[in-house]
Design a protein around this motif. Sequence first.
Motif, PDB file in Angstrom:
ATOM      1  N   THR A 176       0.818  -1.213   0.000  1.00  0.00           N
ATOM      2  CA  THR A 176       0.000   0.000   0.000  1.00  0.00           C
ATOM      3  C   THR A 176       0.855   1.268   0.000  1.00  0.00           C
ATOM      4  N   ALA A 177       2.169   1.126  -0.088  1.00  0.00           N
ATOM      5  CA  ALA A 177       3.068   2.280  -0.040  1.00  0.00           C
ATOM      6  C   ALA A 177       2.826   3.205  -1.236  1.00  0.00           C
ATOM      7  N   SER A 178       3.032   4.485  -1.007  1.00  0.00           N
ATOM      8  CA  SER A 178       2.852   5.482  -2.069  1.00  0.00           C
ATOM      9  C   SER A 178       4.135   5.617  -2.880  1.00  0.00           C
ATOM     10  N   TRP A 179       4.021   6.301  -4.013  1.00  0.00           N
ATOM     11  CA  TRP A 179       5.192   6.543  -4.849  1.00  0.00           C
ATOM     12  C   TRP A 179       6.227   7.351  -4.076  1.00  0.00           C
ATOM     13  N   ARG A 180       5.785   8.299  -3.277  1.00  0.00           N
ATOM     14  CA  ARG A 180       6.703   9.131  -2.494  1.00  0.00           C
ATOM     15  C   ARG A 180       7.520   8.267  -1.532  1.00  0.00           C
ATOM     16  N   GLU A 181       6.866   7.295  -0.897  1.00  0.00           N
ATOM     17  CA  GLU A 181       7.575   6.400   0.019  1.00  0.00           C
ATOM     18  C   GLU A 181       8.586   5.539  -0.737  1.00  0.00           C
ATOM     19  N   VAL A 182       8.196   5.073  -1.927  1.00  0.00           N
ATOM     20  CA  VAL A 182       9.097   4.264  -2.749  1.00  0.00           C
ATOM     21  C   VAL A 182      10.329   5.078  -3.142  1.00  0.00           C
ATOM     22  N   ALA A 183      10.108   6.310  -3.615  1.00  0.00           N
ATOM     23  CA  ALA A 183      11.219   7.155  -4.049  1.00  0.00           C
ATOM     24  C   ALA A 183      12.162   7.469  -2.888  1.00  0.00           C
ATOM     25  N   ALA A 184      11.605   7.746  -1.715  1.00  0.00           N
ATOM     26  CA  ALA A 184      12.440   8.046  -0.545  1.00  0.00           C
ATOM     27  C   ALA A 184      13.267   6.832  -0.144  1.00  0.00           C
ATOM     28  N   LYS A 185      12.637   5.657  -0.144  1.00  0.00           N
ATOM     29  CA  LYS A 185      13.353   4.431   0.220  1.00  0.00           C
ATOM     30  C   LYS A 185      14.436   4.109  -0.803  1.00  0.00           C
ATOM     31  N   TYR A 186      14.153   4.363  -2.082  1.00  0.00           N
ATOM     32  CA  TYR A 186      15.149   4.122  -3.127  1.00  0.00           C
ATOM     33  C   TYR A 186      16.393   4.982  -2.892  1.00  0.00           C
ATOM     34  N   ARG A 187      16.184   6.261  -2.571  1.00  0.00           N
ATOM     35  CA  ARG A 187      17.337   7.140  -2.342  1.00  0.00           C
ATOM     36  C   ARG A 187      18.198   6.627  -1.187  1.00  0.00           C
ATOM     37  N   VAL A 188      17.544   6.180  -0.122  1.00  0.00           N
ATOM     38  CA  VAL A 188      18.284   5.669   1.033  1.00  0.00           C
ATOM     39  C   VAL A 188      19.079   4.420   0.656  1.00  0.00           C
ATOM     40  N   LEU A 189      18.416   3.482  -0.013  1.00  0.00           N
ATOM     41  CA  LEU A 189      19.086   2.231  -0.378  1.00  0.00           C
ATOM     42  C   LEU A 189      20.161   2.450  -1.441  1.00  0.00           C
ATOM     43  N   ALA A 190      19.922   3.350  -2.382  1.00  0.00           N
ATOM     44  CA  ALA A 190      20.904   3.613  -3.429  1.00  0.00           C
ATOM     45  C   ALA A 190      22.178   4.211  -2.837  1.00  0.00           C
ATOM     46  N   LYS A 191      22.030   5.107  -1.882  1.00  0.00           N
ATOM     47  CA  LYS A 191      23.214   5.679  -1.226  1.00  0.00           C
ATOM     48  C   LYS A 191      23.985   4.609  -0.461  1.00  0.00           C
ATOM     49  N   LYS A 192      23.237   3.734   0.187  1.00  0.00           N
ATOM     50  CA  LYS A 192      23.867   2.693   0.998  1.00  0.00           C
ATOM     51  C   LYS A 192      24.600   1.659   0.143  1.00  0.00           C
ATOM     52  N   THR A 207      10.739  -1.271 -11.851  1.00  0.00           N
ATOM     53  CA  THR A 207       9.477  -2.010 -11.856  1.00  0.00           C
ATOM     54  C   THR A 207       8.374  -1.193 -11.199  1.00  0.00           C
ATOM     55  N   LEU A 208       8.686  -0.610 -10.028  1.00  0.00           N
ATOM     56  CA  LEU A 208       7.693   0.196  -9.316  1.00  0.00           C
ATOM     57  C   LEU A 208       7.413   1.511 -10.049  1.00  0.00           C
ATOM     58  N   LYS A 209       8.399   2.012 -10.748  1.00  0.00           N
ATOM     59  CA  LYS A 209       8.211   3.234 -11.535  1.00  0.00           C
ATOM     60  C   LYS A 209       7.163   2.978 -12.627  1.00  0.00           C
ATOM     61  N   LYS A 210       7.253   1.832 -13.273  1.00  0.00           N
ATOM     62  CA  LYS A 210       6.257   1.457 -14.296  1.00  0.00           C
ATOM     63  C   LYS A 210       4.899   1.225 -13.647  1.00  0.00           C
ATOM     64  N   TYR A 211       4.900   0.582 -12.479  1.00  0.00           N
ATOM     65  CA  TYR A 211       3.647   0.297 -11.776  1.00  0.00           C
ATOM     66  C   TYR A 211       2.907   1.578 -11.403  1.00  0.00           C
ATOM     67  N   PHE A 212       3.652   2.601 -10.971  1.00  0.00           N
ATOM     68  CA  PHE A 212       3.057   3.888 -10.608  1.00  0.00           C
ATOM     69  C   PHE A 212       2.918   4.846 -11.781  1.00  0.00           C
ATOM     70  N   ASN A 213       3.234   4.384 -12.991  1.00  0.00           N
ATOM     71  CA  ASN A 213       3.169   5.210 -14.200  1.00  0.00           C
ATOM     72  C   ASN A 213       3.977   6.500 -14.087  1.00  0.00           C
ATOM     73  N   LYS A 214       5.185   6.385 -13.647  1.00  0.00           N
ATOM     74  CA  LYS A 214       6.072   7.558 -13.499  1.00  0.00           C
ATOM     75  C   LYS A 214       7.120   7.574 -14.581  1.00  0.00           C
TER      76      LYS A 214
END
Length: 166
Positions: free
Chosen positions: A118-134, A159-166
């Motif tokens: 149920t996570a939003s695109w904003r949550e996905v993008a924020a988590k991606y930035r954290v994991l990408a830096k790590k 994959t999630l970018k396509k799912y959220f149509n971004k």
Amino acid sequence: MITKCDHPGCTKAGTCRAPKNRDLRDYWHFCQEHAAEYNKNWNYYADMTPEEIEADWERQTFGTPLKDKAKANAEEAEYVKFLNDFLTGRSQFDKQPSPNKLPTSVSGAFKIFGLPITASWREVAAKYRVLAKKHHPDTATDKTSAASEFTKISTAYNTLKKYFNK
């Protein structure tokens, strides 16, 4: 900034605010002793009729009353429908995607990010930035697994970018 007490003749610091009138935008600055005296004698509803007091209380509690009765009735009906849908579980807002209906690549991507479906695109993008830096190969502390982890994270992100149509 601490000012002198506004009570005539007092030289103490005016550390306590006390309202000058009902709109609560302008204040006196009194010392503690004079603030207590002022507040004991101050009446918010002074010079108001009982009807004005009741109207003010209702306005503060429920907001500004609606003048248009048709609009008020329509909003009431909409709210009753919302509550009914919520209680019976037939509402659109209650329909969350289940893990069985999502493609496995999408639910897997949510798992990689450690996020609920149920996570939003904003949550996905924020988590991606954290994991990408790590896990980025240039900045990771464990260089041996960094490249494979970063690839896995990037694939899940796409994959999630396509799912959220971004």
